[in-house]
Scaffold this motif. Structure first.
Motif, mmCIF file in Angstrom:
data_model
loop_
_atom_site.group_PDB
_atom_site.id
_atom_site.type_symbol
_atom_site.label_atom_id
_atom_site.label_comp_id
_atom_site.label_asym_id
_atom_site.label_seq_id
_atom_site.Cartn_x
_atom_site.Cartn_y
_atom_site.Cartn_z
ATOM 1 N N PRO A 1 -1.683 1.603 2.486
ATOM 2 C CA PRO A 1 -2.389 2.761 3.047
ATOM 3 C C PRO A 1 -1.523 3.480 4.079
ATOM 4 C CG PRO A 1 -3.811 0.824 3.024
ATOM 5 C CD PRO A 1 -2.441 0.349 2.681
ATOM 6 N N ALA A 2 -1.710 4.791 4.190
ATOM 7 C CA ALA A 2 -0.874 5.598 5.087
ATOM 8 C C ALA A 2 -0.945 5.110 6.532
ATOM 9 C CB ALA A 2 -1.303 7.061 4.997
ATOM 10 N N GLU A 3 -2.125 4.667 6.982
ATOM 11 C CA GLU A 3 -2.273 4.276 8.381
ATOM 12 C C GLU A 3 -1.536 2.984 8.726
ATOM 13 O OE1 GLU A 3 -6.586 1.971 7.916
ATOM 14 O OE2 GLU A 3 -6.357 3.643 9.295
ATOM 15 N N THR A 4 -1.088 2.232 7.729
ATOM 16 C CA THR A 4 -0.352 0.997 7.997
ATOM 17 C C THR A 4 1.150 1.237 8.106
ATOM 18 O OG1 THR A 4 0.010 0.430 5.657
ATOM 19 C CG2 THR A 4 -2.067 -0.277 6.669
ATOM 20 N N LYS A 5 1.610 2.419 7.781
ATOM 21 C CA LYS A 5 3.057 2.675 7.703
ATOM 22 C C LYS A 5 3.632 2.976 9.084
ATOM 23 C CE LYS A 5 2.693 4.517 3.002
ATOM 24 N NZ LYS A 5 2.898 5.692 2.117
ATOM 25 N N LEU A 6 4.611 2.157 9.502
ATOM 26 C CA LEU A 6 5.294 2.414 10.761
ATOM 27 C C LEU A 6 6.327 3.521 10.610
ATOM 28 C CD1 LEU A 6 5.756 -1.180 12.213
ATOM 29 C CD2 LEU A 6 4.229 0.605 13.000
ATOM 30 N N THR A 7 6.707 3.809 9.376
ATOM 31 C CA THR A 7 7.611 4.929 9.099
ATOM 32 C C THR A 7 6.904 5.851 8.105
ATOM 33 O OG1 THR A 7 8.663 3.542 7.414
ATOM 34 C CG2 THR A 7 9.755 3.694 9.567
ATOM 35 N N PRO A 8 5.867 6.571 8.576
ATOM 36 C CA PRO A 8 5.005 7.327 7.658
ATOM 37 C C PRO A 8 5.713 8.443 6.905
ATOM 38 C CG PRO A 8 4.553 7.902 9.944
ATOM 39 C CD PRO A 8 5.453 6.722 9.970
ATOM 40 N N ASP A 9 6.836 8.939 7.436
ATOM 41 C CA ASP A 9 7.531 10.048 6.782
ATOM 42 C C ASP A 9 8.543 9.589 5.735
ATOM 43 O OD1 ASP A 9 6.112 11.853 8.359
ATOM 44 O OD2 ASP A 9 7.606 11.757 9.959
ATOM 45 N N ALA A 10 8.737 8.276 5.643
ATOM 46 C CA ALA A 10 9.726 7.766 4.692
ATOM 47 C C ALA A 10 9.220 7.920 3.263
ATOM 48 C CB ALA A 10 10.026 6.304 4.983
ATOM 49 N N ASP A 11 10.102 8.292 2.375
ATOM 50 C CA ASP A 11 9.772 8.385 0.959
ATOM 51 C C ASP A 11 9.609 6.974 0.424
ATOM 52 O OD1 ASP A 11 9.574 8.728 -1.754
ATOM 53 O OD2 ASP A 11 11.378 9.968 -1.945
ATOM 54 N N CYS B 1 2.617 -8.277 5.080
ATOM 55 C CA CYS B 1 3.580 -8.566 4.027
ATOM 56 C C CYS B 1 2.839 -9.040 2.777
ATOM 57 C CB CYS B 1 4.566 -9.649 4.467
ATOM 58 S SG CYS B 1 5.492 -9.196 5.944
ATOM 59 N N VAL B 2 3.480 -8.823 1.641
ATOM 60 C CA VAL B 2 2.870 -9.187 0.363
ATOM 61 C C VAL B 2 3.857 -10.035 -0.427
ATOM 62 C CG1 VAL B 2 1.789 -8.333 -1.753
ATOM 63 C CG2 VAL B 2 1.645 -6.988 0.355
ATOM 64 N N SER B 3 3.337 -11.041 -1.115
ATOM 65 C CA SER B 3 4.190 -11.881 -1.943
ATOM 66 C C SER B 3 3.407 -12.343 -3.166
ATOM 67 C CB SER B 3 4.706 -13.083 -1.161
ATOM 68 O OG SER B 3 5.599 -13.851 -1.951
ATOM 69 N N ALA B 4 4.141 -12.901 -4.111
ATOM 70 C CA ALA B 4 3.521 -13.436 -5.314
ATOM 71 C C ALA B 4 3.800 -14.921 -5.455
ATOM 72 C CB ALA B 4 4.032 -12.689 -6.549
ATOM 73 N N ILE C 1 -4.679 -2.469 -0.552
ATOM 74 C CA ILE C 1 -3.381 -3.022 -0.970
ATOM 75 C C ILE C 1 -3.534 -3.822 -2.255
ATOM 76 C CG2 ILE C 1 -1.553 -4.653 -0.347
ATOM 77 C CD1 ILE C 1 -2.071 -3.831 2.605
ATOM 78 N N VAL C 2 -4.536 -4.699 -2.287
ATOM 79 C CA VAL C 2 -4.750 -5.530 -3.474
ATOM 80 C C VAL C 2 -5.051 -4.675 -4.699
ATOM 81 C CG1 VAL C 2 -6.277 -7.252 -4.508
ATOM 82 C CG2 VAL C 2 -5.482 -7.546 -2.161
ATOM 83 N N GLU C 3 -5.948 -3.712 -4.540
ATOM 84 C CA GLU C 3 -6.285 -2.856 -5.673
ATOM 85 C C GLU C 3 -5.073 -2.070 -6.163
ATOM 86 O OE1 GLU C 3 -9.474 -0.481 -4.248
ATOM 87 O OE2 GLU C 3 -10.917 -2.154 -4.194
ATOM 88 N N ASN C 4 -4.239 -1.593 -5.232
ATOM 89 C CA ASN C 4 -3.059 -0.825 -5.625
ATOM 90 C C ASN C 4 -2.014 -1.697 -6.316
ATOM 91 O OD1 ASN C 4 -4.167 1.507 -4.601
ATOM 92 N ND2 ASN C 4 -3.109 1.384 -2.637
ATOM 93 N N VAL C 5 -1.847 -2.934 -5.836
ATOM 94 C CA VAL C 5 -0.911 -3.845 -6.514
ATOM 95 C C VAL C 5 -1.427 -4.160 -7.915
ATOM 96 C CG1 VAL C 5 0.103 -6.163 -6.494
ATOM 97 C CG2 VAL C 5 -0.026 -4.839 -4.370
ATOM 98 N N ARG C 6 -2.711 -4.396 -8.034
ATOM 99 C CA ARG C 6 -3.294 -4.658 -9.357
ATOM 100 C C ARG C 6 -3.065 -3.475 -10.291
ATOM 101 N NH1 ARG C 6 -8.827 -7.219 -6.874
ATOM 102 N NH2 ARG C 6 -8.185 -9.421 -6.857
#
Length: 222
Positions: free
Chosen positions: A86-96, A127-130, A53-58
Motif C-alpha cells: 500500500p502507498a502509505e507503507t512506502k518510505l520512498t513513495p516516489d520511487a518507481d 517484510c515478505v517471504s515465502a 499485501i496478501v491479496e496483492n501477492v496472491r
C-alpha cells in the motif's frame, strides 16, 4: 454607618492547588483517551495493510503453484517490483516500483515505524517471504504460503494486532502467528501453538519495542 467588608476576590493557594489538580487530571484523561484512539486506529491500519499485501501477492501469483524460493530481503524486493505494498507503507513513495531491488532498495514501514528505517527488512519495517513458512510454523508447505514480518513492534501493538488477526483467521487464510524478540530470521525463540491464543500472545510479546510479529497466510485463500 459601618461599611460591610468587601468579600475577598480571586483564589487562595488551596483553591488554586485544587483547580490545578483537577485541570491536570482532565488533561491526563484527555491524553490517555487520545492515545487509546491512536492505538486503535493503528491496529486497524495495520490489519488493512496486511490484508492488502496478501491479496496483492496472491493476485501477482494467481497462476503459480509455489512461490520463488527466496528469503525476506530478496522476496520483499521482488514483490515490491510488482507494487504489492500500500502507498502509505512506502518510505520512498516516489520511487518507481519497477526499480526496487538490491541496488535500489525500497523500504516499507508499519504504523509504529519511525522514518529512520535504513535497510531492507531493517528496524521498523514490513517484510515478505515465502520459504521460511514451514520452518517457522511447521504446518505449511514451503513456498506455498506467504509470511509477513513486522519488526520492532511495541508490546501493546504486538498483542493487539495478533489478537485482531486471530479473529479473522479463516476469512483471510491465516494459518499461523509467530513472535520473536531476538535476531533470528524466523521465530524460533518461542514455540508457536496452533492455533495461537491471546493468552499466548500476551505472554510472548516483550515489554521492549523489539517484538517481531510473523503472520503466515495460505497462497490460496480457500
Amino acid at each position: 454607618m459601618r461599611r460591610m467588608p468587601h468579600r475577598q476576590r480571586g483564589f487562595n493557594l488551596i483553591e488554586l492547588a485544587i483547580v490545578l489538580g483537577v485541570a491536570g487530571m482532565l488533561a491526563g484523561a484527555i491524553w490517555l483517551g487520545a492515545r487509546a484512539v491512536a492505538h486503535h486506529h493503528n491496529i486497524n491500519r495495520a490489519v488493512d495493510q496486511l490484508q492488502q499485501i496478501v491479496e496483492n501477492v496472491r493476485d501477482a501469483y494467481t497462476n503459480a503453484a509455489i512461490l520463488p524460493d527466496e528469503d525476506y530481503i530478496l522476496f520483499t524486493q521482488r514483490v515490491a517490483r510488482k507494487d504489492v505494498f500500500p502507498a502509505e507503507t512506502k518510505l520512498t513513495p516516489d520511487a518507481d516500483p519497477k526499480t526496487c531491488g538490491l541496488g535500489a532498495p525500497c523500504y516499507f514501514a508499519h504504523p509504529w515505524s519511525s522514518d529512520g528505517a535504513g535497510s531492507i527488512c531493517g528496524d521498523g519495517t514490513i517484510c515478505v517471504s515465502a520459504s521460511p513458512v514451514a520452518n517457522a510454523f511447521g504446518n505449511v508447505n514451503p513456498r506455498y504460503g506467504i509470511t509477513i514480518m513486522l519488526r520492532n513492534l511495541p508490546q501493546a501493538a504486538c498483542i493487539d494486532l495478533g489478537t485482531k488477526l486471530l479473529g479473522v483467521m479463516d476469512q483471510v487464510g491465516l494459518v499461523g502467528i509467530g513472535v520473536d524478540t531476538g535476531d533470528a530470521a524466523i521465530p524460533g525463540a518461542i514455540a508457536t501453538p496452533m492455533p495461537p491464543t491471546p493468552t499466548w500472545l500476551a505472554a510472548s510479546c516483550t515489554s521492549a519495542n523489539a517484538n517481531r510479529l510473523y503472520f503466515a497466510f495460505r497462497l490460496n485463500p480457500s
